[in-house]
Design a protein around this motif. Structure first.
Motif, mmCIF file in Angstrom:
data_model
loop_
_atom_site.group_PDB
_atom_site.id
_atom_site.type_symbol
_atom_site.label_atom_id
_atom_site.label_comp_id
_atom_site.label_asym_id
_atom_site.label_seq_id
_atom_site.Cartn_x
_atom_site.Cartn_y
_atom_site.Cartn_z
ATOM 1 N N GLY A 6 0.684 -38.166 48.480
ATOM 2 C CA GLY A 6 -0.240 -37.034 48.464
ATOM 3 C C GLY A 6 0.422 -35.721 48.091
ATOM 4 O O GLY A 6 -0.211 -34.673 48.101
ATOM 5 N N GLU A 7 1.708 -35.764 47.755
ATOM 6 C CA GLU A 7 2.482 -34.554 47.443
ATOM 7 C C GLU A 7 3.103 -34.666 46.055
ATOM 8 O O GLU A 7 3.303 -35.777 45.547
ATOM 9 N N GLU A 8 3.437 -33.503 45.478
ATOM 10 C CA GLU A 8 4.183 -33.507 44.216
ATOM 11 C C GLU A 8 5.669 -33.515 44.566
ATOM 12 O O GLU A 8 6.203 -32.525 45.056
ATOM 13 N N LEU A 9 6.339 -34.636 44.351
ATOM 14 C CA LEU A 9 7.755 -34.779 44.711
ATOM 15 C C LEU A 9 8.574 -35.174 43.489
ATOM 16 O O LEU A 9 8.100 -35.884 42.607
ATOM 17 N N SER A 10 9.823 -34.702 43.464
ATOM 18 C CA SER A 10 10.727 -35.061 42.379
ATOM 19 C C SER A 10 11.244 -36.486 42.549
ATOM 20 O O SER A 10 11.445 -37.213 41.576
#
Length: 281
Positions: free
Chosen positions: A48-52
Motif C-alpha cells: 500500500g506504499e511507494e517503496l524503493s
C-alpha cells in the motif's frame, strides 16, 4: 503536504522471521510457523506504499533448507523489489547446502552494494568468519574458532558461537565502498544481520573496528541490523545504529518498519512491536 515533509524515498524493513514448520519455543516466546502469516501481513502493508525496495535483515528461516520453499513464495506477493542479506540461522542447513544459501535468496553475492536516489546501500555478510557458515575445512572456520576462544578467555559478552566477524578482505571492501560513495557525494546506509553498537552479547566479534570506521566517516548516516530480537539503538560519531525487533517473537504481534529518508533526517515508522524513531543527520 509541503515538499519538505515528503521523503526523498522510502523502503521497508523486516528482521528475523526465522520461519520453520516446527512447534513454538514458548520459553523464548518464538513462534516459528507463525512467521508466514506475519510476513504476509507486512507485505500487505508494504504494497500500500511507494517503496524503493524491502530488505529482510537475515534469519529468513530458523532451520532446514526446505524452509525456504515455504517462506520465499510469500515474498512473491510483494509488488516491490525483495532484497536479502544473510543471518546465522540461514546457515542452519545441512553442510551440502551451505554454499547455496545466498543463491537461494536471489542475492548477487554474500555481500554487495547498490546506489539509489543519491545514496549508497552497503549489505554486509556478518557470517563470513564463523563456526557455522563457511564450508567444512575452510580457513575462516579455523579463524572463527580462534577468535571465539580468545574472546571467551577475555570473558567478552559477545563471546558466543551464534556471533561472527567480517574477514579482513570484506572489512577493506566496506572501507573502500564508503570512500567511493564519498567521492560520488553519496550518503551511506550500511545493513547487516548483527549489531555492532551499543555493545551487547549479540554483537559482532569485530564490532570495535566496524564502529570506529563508521563513526569516523561523515557520509555514513545509519547502520541497520537484526539478530538481537528485543531491538536496540545507539549513536557513535554521527552514525545511528538501529537494531530492529524480530518477527518470530510473540504468538501474534508483528514487527516491521517503513524507513523514510528525508533531506535532513530519517523517519522510522514502526508497526506492531517495532518502535518509531526520528534520526537527524
Amino acid at each position: 503536504m509541503s515538499s519538505s515533509s515528503l521523503p526523498l524515498f522510502r523502503f521497508g524493513i523486516i528482521a528475523d522471521p526465522q520461519y520453520a514448520a516446527i512447534a513454538p519455543h514458548a520459553a523464548m516466546d518464538r513462534y516459528y510457523a507463525n512467521s508466514l502469516a506475519k510476513v504476509a501481513e507486512a507485505i500487505e502493508v508494504f504494497n500500500g506504499e511507494e517503496l524503493s525496495f524491502v530488505m529482510t535483515l537475515g534469519d529468513v528461516i530458523d532451520r532446514s533448507f526446505a524452509s525456504f520453499d515455504d517462506i520465499l513464495p510469500v515474498y512473491e506477493k510483494l509488488r516491490h523489489e525483495a532484497l536479502f542479506l544473510l543471518g546465522n540461522h540461514d546457515f542452519s542447513v545441512s553442510s551440502g547446502h551451505l554454499s547455496e544459501v545466498a543463491t537461494r535468496l536471489g542475492m548477487p553475492s554474500p555481500y554487495y552494494s547498490f546506489s539509489r536516489h543519491g545514496w549508497r546501500f552497503i549489505m554486509l555478510d556478518g557470517n563470513e568468519v564463523s563456526t557455522f557458515a563457511p564450508p567444512e575445512g575452510h580457513p575462516h572456520r579455523a579463524l572463527a574458532a580462534e577468535m571465539l576462544a580468545e574472546l571467551q578467555a577475555r570473558g567478552a559478552r559477545n563471546a558466543h558461537p551464534w556471533n561472527a566477524a567480517l574477514s579482513d578482505k570484506q572489512f577493506t571492501w566496506l572501507s573502500d565502498e564508503i570512500a567511493s560513495a564519498a567521492a560520488a557525494e553519496e550518503k551511506v546506509i550500511v545493513m547487516n544481520h548483527y549489531p555492532v553498537h551499543p555493545p551487547s552479547e549479540h554483537g559482532m566479534w569485530d564490532s570495535e573496528r566496524i564502529v570506529a570506521l563508521l563513526a569516523s566517516q561523515g557520509n555514513v548516516v545509519a547502520y541497520l541490523n537484526g539478530h538481537d530480537h528485543v531491538g536496540n539503538y545507539g549513536v557513535a560519531g554521527a552514525c545511528h545504529f538501529v537494531n530492529f525487533k524480530g518477527v518470530v517473537d510473540t504468538e501474534s504481534e508483528n514487527a516491521f518498519a517503513i524507513v523514510e529518508v528525508h533531506a535532513d533526517r530519517i523517519e522510522i515508522r514502526g508497526f506492531g512491536r517495532e518502535e518509531s524513531r526520528t534520526l537527524p543527520y
